[in-house]
Every structure is written in structure tokens, then in C-alpha cells.
Design an enzyme around this catalytic site. Structure first.
Site, short mmCIF file in Angstrom:
data_model
loop_
_atom_site.label_atom_id
_atom_site.label_comp_id
_atom_site.label_asym_id
_atom_site.label_seq_id
_atom_site.Cartn_x
_atom_site.Cartn_y
_atom_site.Cartn_z
CB SER A 295 -0.96 0.02 1.19
OG SER A 295 -0.25 0.08 2.41
CE LYS B 169 -2.77 1.88 5.21
NZ LYS B 169 -2.50 1.30 3.90
#
Length: 371
Positions: A264, A309
Site C-alpha cells: 500500500s 490511515k
């Protein structure tokens, strides 16, 4: 019973029945809570993990501060601000799951998520195997990010499709194709990536496929008959090989980040590489964070743990966040105060967003919307 305090007699009064019932309810609830604390659960907790500045430094295995992105053989330039990659930490594993009390606290925290353990630790996969897989994905993402960044800057990265592994001795390609072979074409059509080979095999509908390859500098060809398989409910024809894309970079780009796995961080790696290799600051000196996988062609893909996140980026001081468009449904309604999120689909979109942030003109940038 009569009590005396040295003066007038005082008669003891019994507590109201409702009060006694309430006290017993509290005692029982406390006992239940204690029992639940020790009962195993089938969930783990996702929470914001560490944030790393791709144009800054990271700690090496020896504990020294080193450039997270180090380039050798090409001119590099000073940067400003931050281009943070974000991570997610998982609390718990199959050996030790969080208690029900910990899960209850996590449910009440918008920066955390309670997810089934199978979604993070599939049955039959050990923690060590999961870490190994994530390490491989991280290495692949670094190569793809480097290829995307250098291609964006006009460099030839020499992409080639190679065989990484054969799926067992009984695979259709076993004995015909070997790990390390470079795949050149399928049925006379040049193959530039794994998708093109897959499409060529499917187009044959099970008919033998003529695969041209290069091995140890010499070319050859074999006819491989695919076997039918079912993947996620759909019929597919497979020859039993795992492919990887290798590159010939014109100079060395080294990404130095330990103890972080998965794919990611790809997009933020690519942005960091572009920033290091070009004059000026892509972000105008602003604090920008983001996430997203990236392919060599610059396509930005979805990731997990987007909500965690977002909070991790905000807590690290970021004011702007670049999120994959394919994660937008998870973003809407979950953006923490103080953070502005823009939707991106490609590396080009990300660079355009940084240019707008640098210019202080973000009004036309796409944002995530419901649906």
C-alpha cells in the site's frame, strides 16, 4: 436490633428492595466483564500505525537515520515539507486475540476498527508466513513504484515478464517452462505483462498455447495445454506459472524502510522518488500524506485500513491526504477534522494534486463522494 450511640436509641433500617437489586446487577455485570476479559474472541483490532516521510529519513536495522529514498547515479535535489506514507497496526493474532473489553473500547474509538480475524490471518496461514508474504509484496511495490516514477520522468525502465515459480510438478507448464524464463509472446502476440499473457490463454478456450521464451540468453518455444479451473466462481484456463515483472533501471534507487510490509505504500514511494529527482518541492513545502498501491503504468489501486490511515496522517501533522478513488466509499463520513482528502486514480492525478496544493488552488481537485 437496636443500636446505641450513647444517647437516644437508633433503629437500623433495611435497604429498599430496588436498591438491593441494583447492587446485585452491578456485581453480576462486573463478574461477567471479568469472565469476558479472559474468553477468546474471533476478532482483531486495526489501529493507526507509524507514519514515514518518503522524502525524509528512516531508521535502519542498525538504528541509524538513513534517507528513506536513496538514489545513486543520478542528480538529486533538496525537498521540503513531507510526503508521508501511512500504515496500519494489527492488535492481536491467532495465538492471542484481544479481549472483549479491548474490543468494546475499540468499537467506541473512530480511529480503530474491529475486524474478523480471518480477514487478516487466513486459516492455515501462520503469522510468520503472513509476514513473509507482506515482505514480498513490499519489495514488489518498491520495484513497481520505481518503474512508475522513472517512466513518468521519461526514462526507459526495460520492463520484462519473467516466470517466478511453477505451481507444482503436475502443472501444465511443468518440465516445459522454468523459473527465471522471460516470456516473450503467446501465440505470436508479444507479451508485455502478466495480464496480456492471461488474456491470450483465456482467448484460446483451453486450446494449446504456443509460448515463446528466453532462457540463459537463448530463445525457445513450447506448446502448453491449459487446464480448466474455477476462480471466485468463474472458469479460467491456467498453465500453472506465477509471473513477475522485472525491470532494468538506468540507475539505482534504494528504498530503505524496515519492518513495514504490504503493497500500500507504492504511490507514496513513487511520489517521493519523483520529488527527489526533480528540482523544487512537489508539495510546495506542505505536509501531505497518502496511500495506495501502484502499478508500473502509474495506476493507483485500493488498500485496506483507509480510515485508520486517515487518523494516523492527521495525528502526524498532515493537512492533505491523497486516497485511491477505489477507497472513496470507505472515506466518506470518516475524515477526521483538520484533514482534507483528495481522490486519485493514477500517479499523474497525484502529481496534479501536489501541484494544486503547492499553488494553494485545490478547489478543482476531485474529492470522495458517497456512492
Amino acid at each position: 436490633m437496636t443500636l446505641f450511640d450513647g444517647s437516644e436509641p437508633i433503629r437500623a433500617r433495611s435497604l429498599p428492595r430496588r436498591t438491593v437489586a441494583g447492587m446485585w446487577a452491578l456485581v453480576i455485570a462486573a463478574l461477567v466483564l471479568v469472565v469476558l476479559t479472559f474468553l477468546p474472541t474471533a476478532y482483531v483490532i486495526q489501529r493507526p500505525g507509524p507514519v514515514y516521510d518518503t522524502i525524509g529519513t528512516a531508521e535502519s536495522a542498525d538504528g541509524e537515520a538513513v534517507p528513506l529514498i536513496e538514489v545513486s547515479g543520478a542528480d538529486t535535489y533538496e525537498t521540503e515539507g513531507t510526503l508521508d506514507l501511512t500504515t496500519v497496526q494489527v492488535v492481536g493474532n491467532r495465538d492471542r486475540t484481544p479481549s472483549w473489553f479491548e474490543l468494546a473500547l475499540a468499537w467506541l474509538d473512530p480511529s480503530r476498527a474491529v475486524v474478523p480475524i480471518e480477514s487478516v490471518f487466513p486459516a492455515g496461514v501462520t503469522t510468520e508466513q503472513r509476514e513473509e508474504e507482506n515482505a514480498v509484496l513490499m519489495v514488489d511495490s518498491q520495484a513497481e513504484a520505481t518503474a512508475a516514477a522513472l517512466s513518468e520522468l521519461g526514462y526507459d525502465v526495460g520492463a520484462r515478464v519473467e516466470v517466478a515459480d511453477i505451481a507444482g510438478d503436475d502443472a501444465p507448464a511443468a518440465g516445459l517452462i522454468e523459473p527465471g524464463d522471460r516470456i516473450l509472446s503467446a501465440d505470436g502476440t508479444a507479451v508485455a505483462d502478466a495480464t496480456e499473457l492471461r488474456e491470450a490463454i483465456q482467448a484460446g478456450g483451453g486450446a494449446p498455447v504456443e509460448i515463446e521464451y528466453e532462457r540463459d540468453g537463448e530463445q525457445g518455444s513450447v506448446s502448453v495445454t491449459p487446464e480448466e479451473s474455477t476462480i471466485e466462481g468463474e472458469t479460467a484456463w491456467l498453465v500453472g506459472i506465477t509471473l513477475t515483472t522485472a525491470f532494468d533501471f538506468p540507475f539505482d534507487v534504494k528504498i530503505q524502510l524496515d519492518n513495514v510490509g504490504g503493497p500500500s505504500a507504492g504511490m507514496m514511494f513513487a511520489l517521493g522518488i519523483v520529488d527527489v529527482l526533480t528540482p523544487g518541492a512537489l508539495n510546495g513545502g506542505e505536509a501531505v500524506a497518502g496511500t495506495g498501491t501502484i502499478a508500473a503504468d502509474g495506476t493507483v489501486g485500493p488498500i485496506g485500513g483507509i480510515r485508520q490511515k486517515l487518523y494516523g496522517a492527521r495525528d502526524a501533522g498532515a493537512e492533505w491526504f491523497l486516497a485511491p478513488a477505489s477507497n472513496c466509499n470507505e472515506v466518506v463520513g470518516h475524515v477526521p477534522d483538520g484533514l482534507q482528502v483528495f481522490s486519485v486514480e493514477t500517479l499523474e492525478d497525484s502529481l496534479a494534486a501536489l501541484d494544486a496544493i503547492s499553488a494553494g488552488d485545490t478547489g478543482e481537485l476531485p474529492v470522495c463522494t458517497a456512492g
